[in-house]
Design a protein around this motif. Structure first.
Motif, mmCIF file in Angstrom:
data_model
loop_
_atom_site.group_PDB
_atom_site.id
_atom_site.type_symbol
_atom_site.label_atom_id
_atom_site.label_comp_id
_atom_site.label_asym_id
_atom_site.label_seq_id
_atom_site.Cartn_x
_atom_site.Cartn_y
_atom_site.Cartn_z
ATOM 1 N N MET A 144 42.054 35.123 16.823
ATOM 2 C CA MET A 144 42.025 34.795 18.095
ATOM 3 C C MET A 144 40.479 35.279 18.553
ATOM 4 O O MET A 144 40.166 36.301 18.196
ATOM 5 N N ASP A 145 39.840 34.293 19.164
ATOM 6 C CA ASP A 145 38.595 34.563 19.565
ATOM 7 C C ASP A 145 38.396 34.940 21.176
ATOM 8 O O ASP A 145 39.507 34.934 21.694
ATOM 9 N N ALA A 146 37.212 35.049 21.664
ATOM 10 C CA ALA A 146 37.250 35.761 23.195
ATOM 11 C C ALA A 146 37.669 34.614 24.232
ATOM 12 O O ALA A 146 38.217 34.691 25.121
ATOM 13 N N THR A 147 37.636 33.423 23.627
ATOM 14 C CA THR A 147 37.872 32.269 24.457
ATOM 15 C C THR A 147 39.469 32.063 24.899
ATOM 16 O O THR A 147 39.944 31.412 26.076
ATOM 17 N N ASP A 148 40.349 32.624 24.010
ATOM 18 C CA ASP A 148 41.724 32.555 24.124
ATOM 19 C C ASP A 148 42.469 33.800 24.205
ATOM 20 O O ASP A 148 43.587 33.851 24.345
ATOM 21 N N ALA A 149 41.661 34.706 24.150
ATOM 22 C CA ALA A 149 42.254 36.097 24.352
ATOM 23 C C ALA A 149 42.885 36.435 26.022
ATOM 24 O O ALA A 149 42.212 35.786 26.680
ATOM 25 N N PRO A 150 44.016 37.063 25.954
ATOM 26 C CA PRO A 150 44.245 37.249 27.363
ATOM 27 C C PRO A 150 43.224 38.159 28.202
ATOM 28 O O PRO A 150 42.418 38.935 27.441
ATOM 29 N N PRO A 151 42.916 37.879 29.526
ATOM 30 C CA PRO A 151 41.996 38.464 30.152
ATOM 31 C C PRO A 151 42.342 40.032 30.243
ATOM 32 O O PRO A 151 43.387 40.208 30.276
ATOM 33 N N ARG A 152 41.364 40.855 30.514
ATOM 34 C CA ARG A 152 41.325 42.351 30.470
ATOM 35 C C ARG A 152 41.022 42.807 31.955
ATOM 36 O O ARG A 152 40.208 42.822 32.281
ATOM 37 N N LEU A 153 42.129 43.309 32.478
ATOM 38 C CA LEU A 153 41.951 44.073 33.916
ATOM 39 C C LEU A 153 40.994 43.601 34.912
ATOM 40 O O LEU A 153 40.710 44.172 35.521
ATOM 41 N N THR A 154 41.238 42.337 34.994
ATOM 42 C CA THR A 154 40.285 41.622 35.773
ATOM 43 C C THR A 154 40.823 41.847 37.402
ATOM 44 O O THR A 154 40.407 41.629 38.245
ATOM 45 N N ARG A 155 42.265 42.144 37.308
ATOM 46 C CA ARG A 155 43.042 42.289 39.022
ATOM 47 C C ARG A 155 42.694 43.492 39.392
ATOM 48 O O ARG A 155 42.987 43.890 40.481
ATOM 49 N N LEU A 156 42.227 44.594 38.498
ATOM 50 C CA LEU A 156 41.987 45.919 39.116
ATOM 51 C C LEU A 156 40.667 46.118 39.600
ATOM 52 O O LEU A 156 39.517 45.771 38.903
ATOM 53 N N THR A 157 40.573 46.849 40.649
ATOM 54 C CA THR A 157 39.387 47.048 41.231
ATOM 55 C C THR A 157 38.937 48.563 40.739
ATOM 56 O O THR A 157 37.620 48.728 40.471
ATOM 57 N N PHE A 158 40.035 49.452 40.824
ATOM 58 C CA PHE A 158 39.611 50.885 40.579
ATOM 59 C C PHE A 158 40.701 51.107 39.294
ATOM 60 O O PHE A 158 41.824 50.529 39.106
ATOM 61 N N HIS A 159 40.415 51.743 38.271
ATOM 62 C CA HIS A 159 41.068 51.835 37.024
ATOM 63 C C HIS A 159 42.094 53.234 37.334
ATOM 64 O O HIS A 159 42.019 54.257 36.725
ATOM 65 N N GLY A 160 42.857 53.017 38.474
ATOM 66 C CA GLY A 160 43.813 53.969 38.713
ATOM 67 C C GLY A 160 44.473 53.611 40.008
ATOM 68 O O GLY A 160 44.199 52.914 40.637
ATOM 69 N N PRO A 161 45.490 54.304 40.527
ATOM 70 C CA PRO A 161 46.115 54.201 41.901
ATOM 71 C C PRO A 161 45.489 54.657 43.074
ATOM 72 O O PRO A 161 45.777 55.826 43.554
ATOM 73 N N LEU A 162 44.318 53.537 43.421
ATOM 74 C CA LEU A 162 43.360 53.867 44.320
ATOM 75 C C LEU A 162 43.365 52.829 45.515
ATOM 76 O O LEU A 162 42.642 51.757 44.824
ATOM 77 N N SER A 163 43.807 52.928 46.618
ATOM 78 C CA SER A 163 43.842 51.944 47.530
ATOM 79 C C SER A 163 42.365 51.711 48.302
ATOM 80 O O SER A 163 41.499 52.690 48.257
ATOM 81 N N GLU A 164 41.955 50.702 48.774
ATOM 82 C CA GLU A 164 40.650 50.307 49.528
ATOM 83 C C GLU A 164 40.506 51.311 50.640
ATOM 84 O O GLU A 164 39.463 51.948 50.848
ATOM 85 N N ALA A 165 41.581 51.673 51.267
ATOM 86 C CA ALA A 165 41.600 52.472 52.438
ATOM 87 C C ALA A 165 41.311 53.931 52.005
ATOM 88 O O ALA A 165 40.421 54.526 52.564
ATOM 89 N N ARG A 166 42.002 54.475 51.001
ATOM 90 C CA ARG A 166 41.489 55.787 50.390
ATOM 91 C C ARG A 166 40.190 55.863 49.867
ATOM 92 O O ARG A 166 39.525 56.923 50.069
ATOM 93 N N ALA A 167 39.844 54.811 49.293
ATOM 94 C CA ALA A 167 38.512 55.037 48.649
ATOM 95 C C ALA A 167 37.517 54.751 49.615
ATOM 96 O O ALA A 167 36.382 55.841 49.436
ATOM 97 N N ALA A 168 37.647 54.168 50.776
ATOM 98 C CA ALA A 168 36.560 54.198 51.751
ATOM 99 C C ALA A 168 36.454 55.603 52.446
ATOM 100 O O ALA A 168 35.688 55.978 52.728
ATOM 101 N N ALA A 169 37.530 56.282 52.608
ATOM 102 C CA ALA A 169 37.850 57.574 53.223
ATOM 103 C C ALA A 169 37.049 58.544 52.240
ATOM 104 O O ALA A 169 36.433 59.579 52.775
#
Length: 255
Positions: A1-26
């Motif tokens: 398997m090459d990079a072109t057909d590998a599953p995407p990696r963590l692109t939906r994560l903004t932070f690598h943990g349970p941290l909301s935008e509101a808490r991050a801003a605060a």
């Protein structure tokens, strides 16, 4: 398997943990408003999203992020370039154990105490806190993100978690704060990730691969990938959901 057909990696994560935008801003406001840091050190930084936001809020500050994942570090460098702060930040592939970086005015350690010590859980938490005390300047701040048991896990829940999960490997919230005080800090702010933050994190953590599996069922790596994500989802839903918490402690070093 090459990079072109590998599953995407963590692109939906903004932070690598349970941290909301509101808490991050605060958090960023609290850590930069009164006395903006001149130096920031991010331990186990991943792609360093919160550090980059601190640097945006403190335009005279410089930052260093330490991690062992070159993929995450490359993502951090690209994000820094896109946001115009690349001249003020370095992403370094390096273990944080005994690091010569620091002391810094603001030290971030979010879900990464294991990066600061070779000790086994739960002793690594106290060891990491003592290391963080060494890495922060007088009058500086440490932002610690660390796991704790919201309640004692049952035997069935432990059996459903990661291999070797033990009730002794985390403290409760009060015990965690006591360790910070014993290491030479005062807890200026104590907060914990809520259920919405955990669900967003866990869903985003898996989402890329779940959608890839839906359209690549016959791919040579599909069986192994499916088993991996099914195992993780089961650990969460049957094991640590509602049991494992994450505390965000803003710590001030004692003179």
């Amino acid at each position: 398997m090459d990079a072109t057909d590998a599953p995407p990696r963590l692109t939906r994560l903004t932070f690598h943990g349970p941290l909301s935008e509101a808490r991050a801003a605060a958090l960023v406001r609290r850590l930069t408003a009164a006395a903006p840091p001149a130096t920031v050190l991010d331990i186990g930084c991943g792609w360093g999203e919160l550090m980059l936001r601190v640097l945006e809020a403190a335009p005279d500050a410089t930052g260093v992020g330490l991690d062992l994942s070159e993929d995450d570090l490359a993502r951090g460098r690209a994000n820094a370039e896109a946001r115009g702060v690349s001249g003020r930040v370095r992403f370094v592939r390096e273990s944080a154990v005994g690091t010569a970086h620091g002391p810094a005015d603001l030290v971030l350690c979010l879900g990464a105490t294991q990066a600061l010590s070779d000790a086994e859980a739960p002793a690594h938490t106290a060891a990491a806190l003592h290391a963080l005390r060494r890495l922060v300047t007088p009058n500086g701040r440490v932002l610690l993100g660390e796991g704790f048991w919201q309640r004692p896990p049952t035997r069935a829940e432990l059996a459903a978690m990661w291999p070797g999960a033990s009730a002794s490997e985390h403290h409760d919230l009060a015990g965690l704060v006591d360790l910070a005080v014993a290491a030479g800090f005062r807890p200026a702010w104590i907060e914990t990730a809520n259920d919405d933050e955990w669900e967003e994190f866990e869903s985003a953590y898996q989402s890329d691969v779940e959608e890839w599996l839906a359209t690549h069922a016959d791919h040579p790596s599909a069986k192994e990938t499916r088993e991996r994500v099914d195992r993780h989802r089961s650990m969460w839903l049957r094991g640590y959901r509602g049991v494992l918490g994450l505390a965000y402690l803003t710590l001030v070093p004692v003179d």
